[in-house]
Design an enzyme around this catalytic site. Structure first.
Site, PDB file in Angstrom:
ATOM      1  N   GLY A  39       0.816  -1.205   0.000  1.00 35.94           N
ATOM      2  CA  GLY A  39       0.000   0.000   0.000  1.00 35.94           C
ATOM      3  C   GLY A  39       0.846   1.250   0.000  1.00 35.94           C
ATOM      4  CG  PHE A  40       0.347   6.121   0.682  1.00 34.13           C
ATOM      5  CD1 PHE A  40       1.459   6.693   0.066  1.00 34.13           C
ATOM      6  CD2 PHE A  40      -0.252   6.792   1.736  1.00 34.13           C
ATOM      7  CE1 PHE A  40       1.955   7.922   0.494  1.00 34.13           C
ATOM      8  CE2 PHE A  40       0.225   8.019   2.163  1.00 34.13           C
ATOM      9  CZ  PHE A  40       1.335   8.576   1.548  1.00 34.13           C
ATOM     10  N   GLY A  80      -3.780  -1.734  -2.366  1.00 37.27           N
ATOM     11  CA  GLY A  80      -2.402  -1.488  -2.784  1.00 37.27           C
ATOM     12  C   GLY A  80      -2.128  -2.204  -4.093  1.00 37.27           C
ATOM     13  CG  LEU A 120       1.307   0.298   8.083  1.00 37.93           C
ATOM     14  CD1 LEU A 120       2.192  -0.314   9.169  1.00 37.93           C
ATOM     15  CD2 LEU A 120       2.191   0.970   7.029  1.00 37.93           C
ATOM     16  CB  THR A 169     -10.410  -5.431   6.736  1.00 36.61           C
ATOM     17  OG1 THR A 169     -10.986  -6.085   5.604  1.00 36.61           O
ATOM     18  CG2 THR A 169      -8.903  -5.304   6.538  1.00 36.61           C
ATOM     19  CB  ALA A 185      -0.874   1.568  11.220  1.00 39.71           C
ATOM     20  CE1 TYR A 219      -9.593   2.767   9.127  1.00 40.53           C
ATOM     21  CE2 TYR A 219      -9.547   5.150   9.396  1.00 40.53           C
ATOM     22  CZ  TYR A 219      -8.885   3.964   9.208  1.00 40.53           C
ATOM     23  OH  TYR A 219      -7.508   3.945   9.107  1.00 40.53           O
ATOM     24  CE  LYS A 223      -6.809   1.326  12.487  1.00 35.89           C
ATOM     25  NZ  LYS A 223      -6.036   0.154  11.960  1.00 35.89           N
TER      26      LYS A 223
END
Length: 334
Positions: A10-11, A36, A76, A95, A117, A149, A153
């Protein structure tokens, strides 16, 4: 040192992989390539110390196989981006919660250090000046997908802290604040590549709401070394750390700066949230980090200016996308 990076294609993950390889680590990437792509690892794809596993953190056996023998793990892998979270909330929840539990359990089993992360999204609608890691979380209704989200998290962080307190797992948490740089895509609602791409194509820059909402954008090249220092610092275990930019800017000001730096003739258009997202969408008016905890422990100090970040994103997008006119950026001296 053997390092595992979930979401390594990914980024942010791909920049971290390059950094670790440059340090001499053996690096194992676990990525399902859903957001990604292997193109992000082009510079290191033939590196003798790199191994890439295409698989999901939702697959417990795959996670254990990747992490077995690891000294440290950077987790991540996540479903990220406002648009993706709003349009596919179940994917994000599964996920970001079940995947993280699999990673935590594997790290506990093999004794690997873990860097989890997380995100500034956990603070929700708290608009306090300089959010500290102990600031209150103010979230909207759990029935609005916008907040799934942030909720997921937050659960990830609670899981990580419980693994530290109950099992002694060496885990630190990094809360990213709008990290930006080359290879980031606007496909899932990331504001800087979205606006830069529109400017380069000569399209109107679409700013949602009234554009007065403010953010602090951080450069991926400042973030990556900081999380490597965090995972190696014993005092970081069981704690969360803000990692964000130092300059607060409104999204309208951001768009204006992008137009100037790219030399674009594109207009800036305000788009109501109800046209951009589902009805009932909520946004944060302000989000500013207090980075003092990370600064004190590992010397984190964001050094890259927003203008330089915009130039890098513009150069990267122009290089990767066919049909974009030749790029002439406003120089640093102007």
């Amino acid at each position: 040192m053997r390092s595992v990076v979930t979401g390594g294609a990914g980024f942010i993950g791909s920049h971290l992989v390059e950094h670790l390889l440059d340090r001499g680590d053996e690096v194992i990437v676990l990525d399902d390539l859903s957001t990604g792509g292997m193109a992000n690892l082009t510079r290191v794809e033939d590196h003798p110390l790199l191994t890439v596993h295409c698989g999901s953190v939702l697959d417990e056996a795959t996670v254990f196989a990747a992490i077995t023998g690891a000294d440290r793990v950077f987790h991540l892998a996540a479903a990220v981006g406002v648009r993706l979270i709003v349009e596919e909330p179940l994917r994000g929840l599964r996920t970001n919660i079940h995947g993280t539990e699999n990673v935590l359990e594997a790290c506990r089993a093999v004794g690997a250090r873990l860097l989890l992360a997380s995100t500034s999204e956990v603070y929700g609608k708290n608009t306090a000046d300089a959010l500290s890691e102990d600031s209150d979380r103010i979230l909207g209704s759990p029935l609005l997908s916008r907040w799934t989200y942030a909720a997921a998290k937050g659960i990830d962080e609670a899981f990580a802290h419980a693994y530290w307190s109950q099992y002694g797992l060496d885990v630190a948490i990094a809360r990213f604040f709008n990290t930006v740089g080359a290879r980031q895509t606007g496909r899932y609602g990331m504001v800087v590549p979205n606006l830069v791409g529109q400017a380069l194509r000569g399209e109107p820059l679409t700013v949602f709401g009234d554009g007065r909402q403010t953010r602090c954008f951080s450069y991926v090249g400042d973030i990556v070394p900081a999380i490597v220092r965090l995972i190696m610092e014993p005092a970081a275990a069981g704690q969360a750390f803000n990692l964000g930019g130092a300059h607060e800017v409104s999204i309208l000001e951001l768009a204006e700066r992008i137009v100037e730096i790219t030399g674009s003739s594109s207009p800036i258009v305000l788009v109501p949230y109800e046209q951009a997202y589902a009805p009932g969408f909520e946004d944060m008016r302000r989000r500013v980090p207090d980075n003092s905890r990370a600064e004190a422990l590992v010397g984190f100090a964001p050094a890259t200016s927003l203008d330089d970040v915009i130039r890098e994103v513009a150069t990267d997008l122009a290089k990767r996308n066919d049909g974009v006119p030749e790029l002439t950026l406003l120089s640093k001296d102007r």
